[in-house]
Design a protein around this motif. Structure first.
Motif, PDB file in Angstrom:
ATOM      1  N   ASN A   1       0.836  -1.206   0.000  1.00  0.00           N
ATOM      2  CA  ASN A   1       0.000   0.000   0.000  1.00  0.00           C
ATOM      3  C   ASN A   1       0.871   1.257   0.000  1.00  0.00           C
TER       4      ASN A   1
ATOM      5  N   ASN B   1      -8.475  13.011   4.791  1.00  0.00           N
ATOM      6  CA  ASN B   1      -7.841  12.188   5.824  1.00  0.00           C
ATOM      7  C   ASN B   1      -6.775  11.240   5.272  1.00  0.00           C
ATOM      8  N   TYR B   2      -6.385  11.424   4.026  1.00  0.00           N
ATOM      9  CA  TYR B   2      -5.427  10.499   3.408  1.00  0.00           C
ATOM     10  C   TYR B   2      -4.137  10.407   4.217  1.00  0.00           C
ATOM     11  N   TRP B   3      -3.608  11.539   4.644  1.00  0.00           N
ATOM     12  CA  TRP B   3      -2.328  11.560   5.348  1.00  0.00           C
ATOM     13  C   TRP B   3      -2.440  11.046   6.779  1.00  0.00           C
ATOM     14  N   GLU B   4      -3.669  10.857   7.245  1.00  0.00           N
ATOM     15  CA  GLU B   4      -3.853  10.333   8.602  1.00  0.00           C
ATOM     16  C   GLU B   4      -3.956   8.817   8.622  1.00  0.00           C
ATOM     17  N   ARG B   5      -4.033   8.209   7.458  1.00  0.00           N
ATOM     18  CA  ARG B   5      -4.185   6.756   7.384  1.00  0.00           C
ATOM     19  C   ARG B   5      -2.945   6.034   7.910  1.00  0.00           C
ATOM     20  N   GLU B   6      -3.189   4.993   8.690  1.00  0.00           N
ATOM     21  CA  GLU B   6      -2.096   4.239   9.294  1.00  0.00           C
ATOM     22  C   GLU B   6      -1.643   3.069   8.422  1.00  0.00           C
ATOM     23  N   ASP B   7      -2.381   2.812   7.327  1.00  0.00           N
ATOM     24  CA  ASP B   7      -2.022   1.678   6.478  1.00  0.00           C
ATOM     25  C   ASP B   7      -1.104   2.079   5.320  1.00  0.00           C
TER      26      ASP B   7
ATOM     27  N   TYR C   1       5.441   4.275   3.279  1.00  0.00           N
ATOM     28  CA  TYR C   1       6.307   5.263   2.644  1.00  0.00           C
ATOM     29  C   TYR C   1       7.570   4.576   2.139  1.00  0.00           C
TER      30      TYR C   1
END
Length: 238
Positions: free
Chosen positions: A181, A194-200, A203
């Motif tokens: 992912n 909220n894309y940048w808050e996703r934990e899944d 990077y």
């Protein structure tokens, strides 16, 4: 007053990112005179803070020709890799079925460099069947992997963490990427607040680059473990 301070900090960060992009990820490398040695030596591991191309061939001279290298001369591993970390390109002896062209000058984290690499890989793979490129630089968290088969790009993933954005993403996931992912700032999902808050989200980092490289062709951080490297000199050019 607090608002002015915050705005000032934001402006400074934005300027720093812009300067990093303008100067490229290779800015820390200064050109210096390298004493080229042709004394036979053992392979040298590399990979971190480096860019390289992998080509399924043993024709070093032809790779140098396609890369349009100048001032070509023979070199052992030690001076070749040292040159690659400065302003040279080192073409290694054959490793298994692959030959690597190594040098920070191959890309510096900008879209025009990725596009240029793709054209080079397409030319190489049209002649030799398959060519790939990998790059990683932990200072600005720049990472890429690109594959071309029979003259066509099949996969490109490039990301620069300092600005938090992808440079280019193309093609289907390959085996070592499945399930990761990876962040994709070009995706529809990235448009969500909220894309940048996703934990899944995953990077890209240098370890993922090495994992992909090992699956696709050669992991250059493990060269000293290999027994299938041809005992000969490589080539250096600029």
């Amino acid at each position: 007053m607090k608002i002015l301070i915050i705005l000032g900090i934001i402006a400074f960060i934005a300027f720093s990112v812009w300067m990093a992009k303008r100067n490229g990820v290779t800015a820390e490398y200064k050109s210096k005179e390298i004493k080229i040695s042709t004394n036979p030596d053992e392979p040298k591991d590399f990979g971190y803070k480096m860019v390289w191309i992998a080509v399924k061939t043993d024709k070093k001279e032809r790779i140098a020709e396609i890369l349009e290298l100048k001032n070509i001369q023979s070199s052992n591993w030690a001076s070749g890799i040292e040159s690659a970390y400065n302003d040279g390109i080192y073409i290694t002896p054959m490793i298994g079925q692959w030959t690597l062209a190594v040098g920070m000058k191959l890309a510096n984290g900008q879209l025009e460099d990725i596009n240029k690499l793709e054209k080079i890989l397409n030319k190489l793979s049209a002649e030799f069947g398959e060519a790939q490129s990998f790059g990683t630089h932990r200072v600005v968290e720049y990472h890429h992997w690109i594959k071309s088969i029979n003259g066509k790009i099949t996969r490109t993933y490039s990301y620069i963490g300092e600005s938090g954005e992808n440079i280019k993403v193309f093609g289907q996931l390959t085996e070592p990427e499945v399930g990761l992912n990876l962040i994709n700032t070009f995706s529809k999902e990235a448009e969500a607040e909220n894309y940048w808050e996703r934990e899944d989200l995953v990077y890209a980092d240098e370890e993922i680059v090495m994992r992909v490289a090992e699956n696709w062709s050669i992991n250059p951080t493990k060269l000293t473990e290999r027994k299938d490297i041809k005992k000969e000199l490589g080539l250096i050019g600029k």
